[in-house]
Each structure stands twice: as C-alpha cells, then as structure tokens.
Motif scaffolding. Structure first.
Motif, PDB file in Angstrom:
ATOM      1  N   ALA A   1      53.505  35.118  54.747  1.00  0.00           N
ATOM      2  CA  ALA A   1      52.792  34.351  53.705  1.00  0.00           C
ATOM      3  C   ALA A   1      51.537  35.094  53.242  1.00  0.00           C
ATOM      4  CB  ALA A   1      52.414  32.975  54.254  1.00  0.00           C
ATOM      5  N   ASP A   2      50.783  35.646  54.206  1.00  0.00           N
ATOM      6  CA  ASP A   2      49.512  36.293  53.836  1.00  0.00           C
ATOM      7  C   ASP A   2      49.744  37.475  52.906  1.00  0.00           C
ATOM      8  OD1 ASP A   2      48.176  34.453  55.289  1.00  0.00           O
ATOM      9  OD2 ASP A   2      47.951  35.705  57.075  1.00  0.00           O
ATOM     10  N   GLN A   3      50.800  38.242  53.210  1.00  0.00           N
ATOM     11  CA  GLN A   3      51.108  39.405  52.373  1.00  0.00           C
ATOM     12  C   GLN A   3      51.461  38.957  50.947  1.00  0.00           C
ATOM     13  OE1 GLN A   3      50.970  42.782  53.267  1.00  0.00           O
ATOM     14  NE2 GLN A   3      51.136  42.896  51.035  1.00  0.00           N
ATOM     15  N   MET A   4      52.288  37.921  50.862  1.00  0.00           N
ATOM     16  CA  MET A   4      52.705  37.440  49.523  1.00  0.00           C
ATOM     17  C   MET A   4      51.483  36.957  48.734  1.00  0.00           C
ATOM     18  SD  MET A   4      55.839  34.903  48.568  1.00  0.00           S
ATOM     19  CE  MET A   4      55.145  33.308  48.921  1.00  0.00           C
ATOM     20  N   ILE A   5      50.582  36.264  49.418  1.00  0.00           N
ATOM     21  CA  ILE A   5      49.378  35.758  48.729  1.00  0.00           C
ATOM     22  C   ILE A   5      48.481  36.923  48.313  1.00  0.00           C
ATOM     23  CG2 ILE A   5      47.231  34.418  49.070  1.00  0.00           C
ATOM     24  CD1 ILE A   5      49.721  32.691  48.578  1.00  0.00           C
ATOM     25  N   ARG A   6      48.346  37.921  49.190  1.00  0.00           N
ATOM     26  CA  ARG A   6      47.512  39.101  48.843  1.00  0.00           C
ATOM     27  C   ARG A   6      48.077  39.805  47.611  1.00  0.00           C
ATOM     28  NH1 ARG A   6      46.722  39.974  54.278  1.00  0.00           N
ATOM     29  NH2 ARG A   6      48.479  41.389  54.454  1.00  0.00           N
ATOM     30  N   ASP A   7      49.398  39.993  47.592  1.00  0.00           N
ATOM     31  CA  ASP A   7      50.025  40.666  46.439  1.00  0.00           C
ATOM     32  C   ASP A   7      49.794  39.848  45.171  1.00  0.00           C
ATOM     33  OD1 ASP A   7      50.957  42.437  48.267  1.00  0.00           O
ATOM     34  OD2 ASP A   7      53.043  41.729  48.247  1.00  0.00           O
ATOM     35  N   THR A   8      49.905  38.519  45.286  1.00  0.00           N
ATOM     36  CA  THR A   8      49.751  37.654  44.104  1.00  0.00           C
ATOM     37  C   THR A   8      48.311  37.703  43.610  1.00  0.00           C
ATOM     38  OG1 THR A   8      51.453  36.229  45.048  1.00  0.00           O
ATOM     39  CG2 THR A   8      50.192  35.325  43.209  1.00  0.00           C
ATOM     40  N   ALA A   9      47.357  37.766  44.567  1.00  0.00           N
ATOM     41  CA  ALA A   9      45.935  37.800  44.186  1.00  0.00           C
ATOM     42  C   ALA A   9      45.625  39.067  43.385  1.00  0.00           C
ATOM     43  CB  ALA A   9      45.068  37.740  45.434  1.00  0.00           C
ATOM     44  N   GLU A  10      46.362  40.129  43.656  1.00  0.00           N
ATOM     45  CA  GLU A  10      46.109  41.385  42.932  1.00  0.00           C
ATOM     46  C   GLU A  10      46.673  41.350  41.512  1.00  0.00           C
ATOM     47  OE1 GLU A  10      47.685  44.437  45.471  1.00  0.00           O
ATOM     48  OE2 GLU A  10      46.167  43.992  47.012  1.00  0.00           O
ATOM     49  N   ASP A  11      47.549  40.404  41.259  1.00  0.00           N
ATOM     50  CA  ASP A  11      48.185  40.315  39.946  1.00  0.00           C
ATOM     51  C   ASP A  11      47.350  39.396  39.050  1.00  0.00           C
ATOM     52  OD1 ASP A  11      49.762  40.049  37.766  1.00  0.00           O
ATOM     53  OD2 ASP A  11      51.548  39.332  38.827  1.00  0.00           O
ATOM     54  N   SER A  12      46.472  40.005  38.229  1.00  0.00           N
ATOM     55  CA  SER A  12      45.531  39.187  37.443  1.00  0.00           C
ATOM     56  C   SER A  12      46.262  38.295  36.433  1.00  0.00           C
ATOM     57  CB  SER A  12      44.519  40.071  36.727  1.00  0.00           C
ATOM     58  OG  SER A  12      45.208  40.983  35.910  1.00  0.00           O
ATOM     59  N   GLU A  13      47.483  38.685  36.071  1.00  0.00           N
ATOM     60  CA  GLU A  13      48.278  37.898  35.110  1.00  0.00           C
ATOM     61  C   GLU A  13      48.479  36.448  35.565  1.00  0.00           C
ATOM     62  OE1 GLU A  13      50.646  38.789  32.185  1.00  0.00           O
ATOM     63  OE2 GLU A  13      48.687  39.756  31.981  1.00  0.00           O
ATOM     64  N   VAL A  14      48.592  36.253  36.888  1.00  0.00           N
ATOM     65  CA  VAL A  14      48.942  34.912  37.374  1.00  0.00           C
ATOM     66  C   VAL A  14      47.751  34.178  37.996  1.00  0.00           C
ATOM     67  CG1 VAL A  14      51.355  35.485  37.811  1.00  0.00           C
ATOM     68  CG2 VAL A  14      49.686  35.741  39.648  1.00  0.00           C
ATOM     69  N   ASN A  15      46.564  34.740  37.851  1.00  0.00           N
ATOM     70  CA  ASN A  15      45.444  34.103  38.542  1.00  0.00           C
ATOM     71  C   ASN A  15      44.857  32.887  37.845  1.00  0.00           C
ATOM     72  OD1 ASN A  15      45.609  35.469  40.879  1.00  0.00           O
ATOM     73  ND2 ASN A  15      44.204  37.092  40.275  1.00  0.00           N
ATOM     74  N   LEU A  16      45.279  32.661  36.628  1.00  0.00           N
ATOM     75  CA  LEU A  16      44.822  31.452  35.932  1.00  0.00           C
ATOM     76  C   LEU A  16      46.025  30.697  35.381  1.00  0.00           C
ATOM     77  CD1 LEU A  16      41.769  32.819  33.912  1.00  0.00           C
ATOM     78  CD2 LEU A  16      41.715  31.467  35.982  1.00  0.00           C
ATOM     79  N   LEU A  17      46.004  29.376  35.547  1.00  0.00           N
ATOM     80  CA  LEU A  17      47.046  28.545  34.938  1.00  0.00           C
ATOM     81  C   LEU A  17      46.899  28.686  33.430  1.00  0.00           C
ATOM     82  CD1 LEU A  17      46.932  25.034  36.624  1.00  0.00           C
ATOM     83  CD2 LEU A  17      48.896  26.535  36.532  1.00  0.00           C
ATOM     84  N   ARG A  18      48.003  28.764  32.764  1.00  0.00           N
ATOM     85  CA  ARG A  18      47.895  28.899  31.307  1.00  0.00           C
ATOM     86  C   ARG A  18      47.599  27.543  30.681  1.00  0.00           C
ATOM     87  NH1 ARG A  18      51.933  31.184  33.011  1.00  0.00           N
ATOM     88  NH2 ARG A  18      51.538  33.274  33.772  1.00  0.00           N
ATOM     89  N   ILE A  19      46.312  27.235  30.574  1.00  0.00           N
ATOM     90  CA  ILE A  19      45.905  25.949  30.006  1.00  0.00           C
ATOM     91  C   ILE A  19      45.176  26.220  28.693  1.00  0.00           C
ATOM     92  CG2 ILE A  19      44.308  24.005  30.337  1.00  0.00           C
ATOM     93  CD1 ILE A  19      45.188  23.846  33.179  1.00  0.00           C
ATOM     94  N   ASP A  20      45.485  25.406  27.698  1.00  0.00           N
ATOM     95  CA  ASP A  20      44.900  25.583  26.375  1.00  0.00           C
ATOM     96  C   ASP A  20      43.456  25.055  26.387  1.00  0.00           C
ATOM     97  OD1 ASP A  20      44.276  25.612  23.743  1.00  0.00           O
ATOM     98  OD2 ASP A  20      45.739  24.094  23.129  1.00  0.00           O
ATOM     99  N   TYR A  21      42.494  25.947  26.163  1.00  0.00           N
ATOM    100  CA  TYR A  21      41.095  25.499  26.223  1.00  0.00           C
ATOM    101  C   TYR A  21      40.490  25.309  24.833  1.00  0.00           C
ATOM    102  CZ  TYR A  21      40.550  30.612  26.137  1.00  0.00           C
ATOM    103  OH  TYR A  21      40.650  31.937  25.837  1.00  0.00           O
TER     104      TYR A  21
END
Ligand SMILES: [Fe+2]
Ligand SMILES: [Fe+2]
Length: 336
Positions: A287-307
């Motif tokens: 789990a930790d590895q998957m989360i670390r890899d995801t944290a490096e992917d800036s594309e997915v770090n924010l929910l796509r919410i219309d502001y």
C-alpha cells in the motif's frame, strides 16, 4: 420586511455596489421562510436496513463506489489486485467519501452557523440570517444522520466496522490556518472562507456519485437526496458572503481576500494520507509504495472540481480587483 443594512458602511468598505448587497438581503429574507417547503431530507426519513424497500436493499454484488474516483485507479498494483480486494477498496472509498461529508457538515459548516446565530460575523446579524443559519444547521444535521446510516450499512455488510480514518485535509488545513492567527476575527474569517468554498464545492462533490447507476442503489439515493438539499441552500452562503464582505474593514477585507482561495485546494485534495491509512488497515499489499507513486503523479493530486463559482464570487465581491486578492488567487493557481 426588515432589510436594515448599513449601506453607508457597505459603500465605504466594498466594491460591491450597495444595490447588489440590498439584492442579497432581499434574497436572504425570501430564503429564510422557504425551509419547510424545500427541505428534502426531512421527507425521506432514514430507514433502518430491515425497513428498506427491496430495491434499496444491500446487494453484495454491486460496487459501493466508483473506480474512477480512486486516485490510484490506473496503478498496476491496484489493477492487478484480486477482485475481492478491489471491491474492499471501493467500500473504503465510499466510507471515506461519507466521512469527508460529515467533516464538512460538522466541523466546517455547523460552527459557522453557530457563529451566525451568536451574531459573531460582521454584516450577518439580522433575524433572517439567524433563521437561515438555524435552518441550515437542521439540514446539515439530517445530512449527517443520512450519511452515518449509509456508512454503517456498508461497514456491517463489508466487515469494515473497525476501519478508522485519520483527519481529512480540508479540516486539518483549516485548523492549522486558524492556529496561525491569535485574533478571533481572523479565525472567524478563515472558518467562513472554508465554509463558503465548501458549500460551493459540496454539490459538485456529491454530483460525482448522485447520478451513477452502477453503484449500490442506497448509496446513490443517499447522495442524490443530499445533493437536492445542498442545491436548495448553497446560495445562502454566497449571499451571506456578500453581506459580510461589505461590512468588513479594509484590513479584514484584505485578510479575507488572502484566505478565500486557500480552501479550494484543501477541498480538492485527493486525501492520500487517508487512503494510505485505510489500505494498510485492510492489508492491501505494498500500500505504501502505491500511495508514494500516486503522490508523485501531480495529475491526480486534486479532484477535478469546477471552481468557477468561487472565481465568480471573488469577482462579484471585488476581491480580484485588489492586488492582494488577485495575487492570492494566482498563487493558488486559480487565476492568472
Ligand atoms: Fe449537507
Ligand atoms: Fe450544505
């Protein structure tokens, strides 16, 4: 109708024309008497699991949540995991989605409603405001009940009774920001900015699931019912924001302009810390590895919410006309 407002103060302190503030006041007066007609949750009494209509009964074969909303949905460790584990991850996603909703209601919106009832927010001190704040408290209390019930049904059916989640970014960051400022008025404005942004965003957040036909029908109904109520009362906070902003001193307006964009990013965070904690508890391998890899992917770090509604509000208040306001929105990456 009591639309008493200090228009002279409003004119002095705000770029918002007094006629606009008067318009907000008239809208607030009207909305203050609408709750009994429009509240949805009161009509849908929460049922225990055994009282549910057969088509709403828990279906173990249906997913509890959408794969699309998992920040690591494309990670090979997730896509190669056994189906039963993937389903458990989806159940965790549903629980986290709901617990974030509870945080918004209980820790962000309710304290602001209480401050309004106690007339602690400048410019929001009329009888209609107190009535609207108490109506909103009732709405949000129903939403908490609705969501707690839905969560418990999932926890019981998926053997996740003991899943324990840490704090969510929105509340953690809001409290951190409040702690940076000893002045009570600054703490109120941080909380108010977070509540305004949350009330704008919560509808989009709920819309991510409210119309989906593939997840548990009860989950969809829970979110759909909540969304209908949120849509009915979300403009209250936008109008209150205008009344408040017009009554702030120049120093307070500058502070609010700096605070308003911050909760946009706090709200849109995909909560990898919460995910890491949940995945460890269900013993998801690496789990930790998957989360670390995801944290490096800036594309997915924010929910796509219309502001765009937050930008619209900032424009209407005149926040974006000030150098400090424009700069704070630009720094948050919301305005160039
Ligand atoms: Fe709500
Ligand atoms: Fe709400």
């Amino acid at each position: 109708m009591s639309t008493v407002i200090d228009l002279a103060t409003a004119e002095r302190n705000s770029l918002t024309p007094p006629s606009d503030i008067l318009h907000s006041r008239i809208l607030l007066e009207k909305m203050a008497h609408n709750w009994y007609k429009r509240a949805q949750v009161g009509k849908v009494r929460q049922k225990t699991e055994s009282e549910l209509l057969p088509e709403m009964a828990f279906d173990p074969n249906r997913d509890d949540f959408l794969v699309d909303l998992l920040p690591f949905k494309n990670h090979p460790m997730f896509s190669k995991a056994p189906e039963s584990l993937q389903k458990k991850v989806l159940s965790c996603g549903w629980i986290a989605y709901n617990e974030k909703t509870i945080d918004i209601e209980a820790k962000v919106i309710a304290p602001v409603c209480n401050s309004i009832i106690y007339r602690e927010i400048p410019g929001i001190n009329q009888a209609a405001d107190q009535l609207l704040a108490s109506d909103t408290l009732v709405d949000e209390a129903y939403h908490i009940q609705l969501v707690v019930n839905a969560c418990n049904i999932t926890r019981n059916n998926r053997q996740l009774e003991h899943l324990k989640l840490p704090s969510f970014t929105l509340v953690k960051q809001m409290e951190k920001e409040k702690n940076r400022h000893p002045e009570p008025w600054k703490k109120h404005l941080v909380q108010m900015a977070t509540a305004i942004v949350s009330e704008v965003f919560v509808s989009d957040y709920l819309a991510l699931l409210a119309h989906d036909k593939t997840i548990q029908p009860l989950n969809k109904l829970t979110v759909y019912t909540h969304l209908r109520d949120e849509k009915a009362h979300h403009s209250i906070f936008l109008q209150l924001a205008k009344c408040m902003y017009a009554s702030l001193s120049a120093e307070q307006q500058e502070f609010f302009a700096q605070m308003l964009p911050k909760p946009v990013r706090w709200f849109a965070d995909v909560e990898l810390e919460v995910w890491g904690e949940m995945l460890r508890q269900i013993q998801f391998p690496n789990a930790d590895q998957m989360i670390r890899d995801t944290a490096e992917d800036s594309e997915v770090n924010l929910l796509r919410i219309d502001y765009s509604d937050v930008i619209k509000l900032a424009r209407e208040l005149g926040v974006l006309d000030s150098a400090i306001g424009a700069d704070s929105f630009a720094r948050a990456g919301l305005f160039s």
